[in-house]
Design an enzyme around this catalytic site. Structure first.
Site, PDB file in Angstrom:
ATOM      1  N   TYR A   1     -14.105   3.126  -7.745  1.00  0.00           N
ATOM      2  CA  TYR A   1     -14.802   2.986  -6.451  1.00  0.00           C
ATOM      3  C   TYR A   1     -14.088   2.046  -5.481  1.00  0.00           C
ATOM      4  O   TYR A   1     -14.414   1.999  -4.293  1.00  0.00           O
ATOM      5  CB  TYR A   1     -16.278   2.567  -6.635  1.00  0.00           C
ATOM      6  CG  TYR A   1     -16.497   1.199  -7.250  1.00  0.00           C
ATOM      7  CD1 TYR A   1     -16.205   0.027  -6.554  1.00  0.00           C
ATOM      8  CD2 TYR A   1     -17.032   1.083  -8.524  1.00  0.00           C
ATOM      9  CE1 TYR A   1     -16.424  -1.213  -7.113  1.00  0.00           C
ATOM     10  CE2 TYR A   1     -17.256  -0.153  -9.100  1.00  0.00           C
ATOM     11  CZ  TYR A   1     -16.944  -1.293  -8.390  1.00  0.00           C
ATOM     12  OH  TYR A   1     -17.153  -2.526  -8.952  1.00  0.00           O
ATOM     13  N   GLU A   2     -13.092   1.316  -5.979  1.00  0.00           N
ATOM     14  CA  GLU A   2     -12.288   0.471  -5.083  1.00  0.00           C
ATOM     15  C   GLU A   2     -11.233   1.306  -4.359  1.00  0.00           C
ATOM     16  O   GLU A   2     -10.446   0.780  -3.577  1.00  0.00           O
ATOM     17  CB  GLU A   2     -11.600  -0.641  -5.890  1.00  0.00           C
ATOM     18  CG  GLU A   2     -12.587  -1.600  -6.539  1.00  0.00           C
ATOM     19  CD  GLU A   2     -11.898  -2.622  -7.437  1.00  0.00           C
ATOM     20  OE1 GLU A   2     -11.283  -3.547  -6.899  1.00  0.00           O
ATOM     21  OE2 GLU A   2     -11.989  -2.473  -8.669  1.00  0.00           O
TER      22      GLU A   2
ATOM     23  N   SER B   1     -18.080  -6.514 -15.324  1.00  0.00           N
ATOM     24  CA  SER B   1     -18.958  -7.277 -14.432  1.00  0.00           C
ATOM     25  C   SER B   1     -20.092  -7.875 -15.261  1.00  0.00           C
ATOM     26  O   SER B   1     -20.591  -7.271 -16.192  1.00  0.00           O
ATOM     27  CB  SER B   1     -19.527  -6.401 -13.311  1.00  0.00           C
ATOM     28  OG  SER B   1     -19.868  -5.142 -13.790  1.00  0.00           O
TER      29      SER B   1
ATOM     30  N   MET C   1     -20.122   2.368 -13.944  1.00  0.00           N
ATOM     31  CA  MET C   1     -19.034   2.816 -13.061  1.00  0.00           C
ATOM     32  C   MET C   1     -17.658   2.462 -13.628  1.00  0.00           C
ATOM     33  O   MET C   1     -16.716   2.239 -12.869  1.00  0.00           O
ATOM     34  CB  MET C   1     -19.208   2.185 -11.681  1.00  0.00           C
ATOM     35  CG  MET C   1     -20.547   2.474 -11.038  1.00  0.00           C
ATOM     36  SD  MET C   1     -20.744   1.583  -9.497  1.00  0.00           S
ATOM     37  CE  MET C   1     -22.521   1.740  -9.241  1.00  0.00           C
ATOM     38  N   SER C   2     -17.549   2.377 -14.938  1.00  0.00           N
ATOM     39  CA  SER C   2     -16.247   1.967 -15.499  1.00  0.00           C
ATOM     40  C   SER C   2     -16.025   2.607 -16.859  1.00  0.00           C
ATOM     41  O   SER C   2     -16.722   3.535 -17.249  1.00  0.00           O
ATOM     42  CB  SER C   2     -16.216   0.438 -15.629  1.00  0.00           C
ATOM     43  OG  SER C   2     -17.144   0.019 -16.612  1.00  0.00           O
TER      44      SER C   2
ATOM     45  N   HIS D   1     -27.122  -5.547  -6.912  1.00  0.00           N
ATOM     46  CA  HIS D   1     -25.916  -5.871  -7.691  1.00  0.00           C
ATOM     47  C   HIS D   1     -25.921  -7.319  -8.183  1.00  0.00           C
ATOM     48  O   HIS D   1     -25.591  -7.598  -9.335  1.00  0.00           O
ATOM     49  CB  HIS D   1     -24.672  -5.616  -6.824  1.00  0.00           C
ATOM     50  CG  HIS D   1     -23.382  -6.017  -7.467  1.00  0.00           C
ATOM     51  ND1 HIS D   1     -22.837  -5.330  -8.526  1.00  0.00           N
ATOM     52  CD2 HIS D   1     -22.533  -7.048  -7.216  1.00  0.00           C
ATOM     53  CE1 HIS D   1     -21.697  -5.916  -8.891  1.00  0.00           C
ATOM     54  NE2 HIS D   1     -21.492  -6.951  -8.109  1.00  0.00           N
TER      55      HIS D   1
ATOM     56  N   HIS E   1     -15.762  -9.941 -10.102  1.00  0.00           N
ATOM     57  CA  HIS E   1     -14.577  -9.652 -10.908  1.00  0.00           C
ATOM     58  C   HIS E   1     -13.408 -10.429 -10.322  1.00  0.00           C
ATOM     59  O   HIS E   1     -12.939 -10.115  -9.240  1.00  0.00           O
ATOM     60  CB  HIS E   1     -14.184  -8.178 -10.798  1.00  0.00           C
ATOM     61  CG  HIS E   1     -15.203  -7.241 -11.309  1.00  0.00           C
ATOM     62  ND1 HIS E   1     -16.383  -7.017 -10.675  1.00  0.00           N
ATOM     63  CD2 HIS E   1     -15.201  -6.448 -12.403  1.00  0.00           C
ATOM     64  CE1 HIS E   1     -17.059  -6.126 -11.361  1.00  0.00           C
ATOM     65  NE2 HIS E   1     -16.373  -5.765 -12.402  1.00  0.00           N
TER      66      HIS E   1
ATOM     67  N   ASN F   1     -29.791  -3.752 -16.264  1.00  0.00           N
ATOM     68  CA  ASN F   1     -30.947  -3.334 -15.452  1.00  0.00           C
ATOM     69  C   ASN F   1     -31.452  -2.015 -16.012  1.00  0.00           C
ATOM     70  O   ASN F   1     -30.738  -1.338 -16.738  1.00  0.00           O
ATOM     71  CB  ASN F   1     -30.524  -3.134 -13.979  1.00  0.00           C
ATOM     72  CG  ASN F   1     -29.416  -2.102 -13.843  1.00  0.00           C
ATOM     73  OD1 ASN F   1     -28.264  -2.369 -14.189  1.00  0.00           O
ATOM     74  ND2 ASN F   1     -29.762  -0.935 -13.370  1.00  0.00           N
TER      75      ASN F   1
ATOM     76  N   ALA G   1     -21.348  -3.636 -17.804  1.00  0.00           N
ATOM     77  CA  ALA G   1     -22.780  -3.759 -17.531  1.00  0.00           C
ATOM     78  C   ALA G   1     -23.243  -2.356 -17.174  1.00  0.00           C
ATOM     79  O   ALA G   1     -22.525  -1.624 -16.489  1.00  0.00           O
ATOM     80  CB  ALA G   1     -23.013  -4.709 -16.369  1.00  0.00           C
TER      81      ALA G   1
ATOM     82  N   HIS H   1     -11.649  -0.610 -10.666  1.00  0.00           N
ATOM     83  CA  HIS H   1     -12.599   0.511 -10.675  1.00  0.00           C
ATOM     84  C   HIS H   1     -12.145   1.615  -9.728  1.00  0.00           C
ATOM     85  O   HIS H   1     -11.526   1.329  -8.692  1.00  0.00           O
ATOM     86  CB  HIS H   1     -13.985   0.050 -10.193  1.00  0.00           C
ATOM     87  CG  HIS H   1     -14.625  -0.993 -11.039  1.00  0.00           C
ATOM     88  ND1 HIS H   1     -14.362  -2.326 -10.877  1.00  0.00           N
ATOM     89  CD2 HIS H   1     -15.515  -0.890 -12.060  1.00  0.00           C
ATOM     90  CE1 HIS H   1     -15.067  -3.009 -11.765  1.00  0.00           C
ATOM     91  NE2 HIS H   1     -15.766  -2.165 -12.493  1.00  0.00           N
TER      92      HIS H   1
HETATM   93  N1  HPA Z   1     -25.803   2.338 -12.437  1.00  0.00           N
HETATM   94  C1  HPA Z   1     -24.453   2.373 -12.356  1.00  0.00           C
HETATM   95  N2  HPA Z   1     -23.693   1.345 -12.670  1.00  0.00           N
HETATM   96  C2  HPA Z   1     -24.288   0.229 -13.116  1.00  0.00           C
HETATM   97  C3  HPA Z   1     -25.687   0.129 -13.225  1.00  0.00           C
HETATM   98  C4  HPA Z   1     -26.487   1.238 -12.871  1.00  0.00           C
HETATM   99  O1  HPA Z   1     -27.727   1.212 -12.944  1.00  0.00           O
HETATM  100  N3  HPA Z   1     -25.947  -1.130 -13.699  1.00  0.00           N
HETATM  101  C5  HPA Z   1     -24.750  -1.742 -13.863  1.00  0.00           C
HETATM  102  N4  HPA Z   1     -23.734  -0.925 -13.516  1.00  0.00           N
END
Ligand code: HPA
Length: 295
Positions: A94-95, A31, A225-226, A267, A68, A249, A122, A92
């Protein structure tokens, strides 16, 4: 002739219709990296030869995550003819997918003999030295998802031979030599480069500030998350693995607003923050590939 899975057969046919060379490398663009190819992430020394949507590949899930699209872009280094796959988007946990379904996007190219994998993502920065737009080369990981792509029958190729040992060693999960050259290339792109430990969580909720403090205390520097399943499955198959986090971030509770209160995570703002650095990271990866001796 070794047997291939339906997905790998399809990928192989598509590759043959676009480029003669068997791919040597595969880059997963996570992402935030969606536009990195079109916006100048591809050095002039490479050309695009074709593309293939996940939806067309038998047995492969298509991505549902915003940001994505899920496709393979085939590239070739013009001078050496070295071919590679850029995977735009990934699957992912989470999907709602199982680890084995998630790693399929990289394992089908592995079946064709691809050896070098660059996995980008990311991630939320948890190191006080991190700023948005920095890059962290992954030196090690913690898989906190509670799931593992090697769970169940030992993964094997369609011809029945096992990809690797039942109890895979992960001491040297990330290839130290490629990591070293990648670091230099990233610095050459004027990025602020760190090295650290990636914490892989399942999501999709972002973390609480308490979870982030916990992750910091156990020695992690970025959270996402990946990636942690792909690295394990690829290492088990004997591939060389490199991981790169774009700090999109500051992790939950680490960024304070003008009022001194912690800022919430968004997001889409995170994806936006990735644009410039994602191009520079892709360029650095491809320049690293260019510099690797052929094997
Ligand atoms: N946490 C989890 N997954 C992420 C984050 C985060 O702060 N930033 C980008 N993917």
């Amino acid at each position: 002739m070794s047997k291939l899975s339906p997905g790998a057969t399809f990928l192989s046919q598509k590759l043959k219709s676009t480029t003669q060379a068997i791919p040597a490398f595969h880059v997963v663009l996570g992402s935030g990296f969606k536009d990195s190819i079109v916006d100048g992430g591809l050095p002039d020394s490479f050309r695009v030869c074709g593309e293939l949507d996940f939806k067309e590949v038998p047995g492969l899930h298509s991505s549902t995550a915003p940001g994505h699209t899920g496709k393979y872009v085939f590239v070739e280094h013009q001078k050496s003819g070295r071919a590679g796959i850029l995977q735009v988007g990934r699957l992912h946990g989470y999907e709602g997918l199982d680890p084995r379904e998630v790693v399929q996007t990289v394992m089908i190219s592995r079946e064709l003999g691809v050896k070098d994998y660059f996995l980008t993502n990311a991630a939320g920065g948890m190191d006080p030295a991190h700023r948005v737009g920095d890059v962290m080369v992954i030196a090690d990981q913690i898989n906190l998802t509670g799931r593992n792509p090697l769970y169940g029958p030992n993964p094997s190729k369609p011809d029945g031979t096992e990809w690797g040992p039942r109890f895979q060693d992960l001491t040297l999960l990330f290839d130290a030599r490629i990591r070293e050259s990648l670091r230099g290339m990233l610095e050459g792109q004027a990025l602020r480069v760190h090295e650290g430990v990636y914490m892989g969580v399942q999501g999709p909720a972002f973390e609480t500030p308490a979870e982030i403090r916990f992750f910091q205390r156990v020695g992690c520097h970025a959270v996402g998350m990946s990636t942690v399943w792909e690295t394990v499955a690829l290492k088990h198959s004997g591939a060389r693995v490199c991981g790169i986090s774009l700090i999109s971030n500051l992790a939950a509770g680490m960024a304070l607003g003008a009022d001194g209160k912690p800022e919430e995570l968004d997001h889409f703002a995170i994806l936006d923050a990735c644009k410039a650095s994602s191009r520079a990271i892709l360029r650095a990866i491809l320049l690293t590939v260019e510099s690797l001796p052929a094997h």
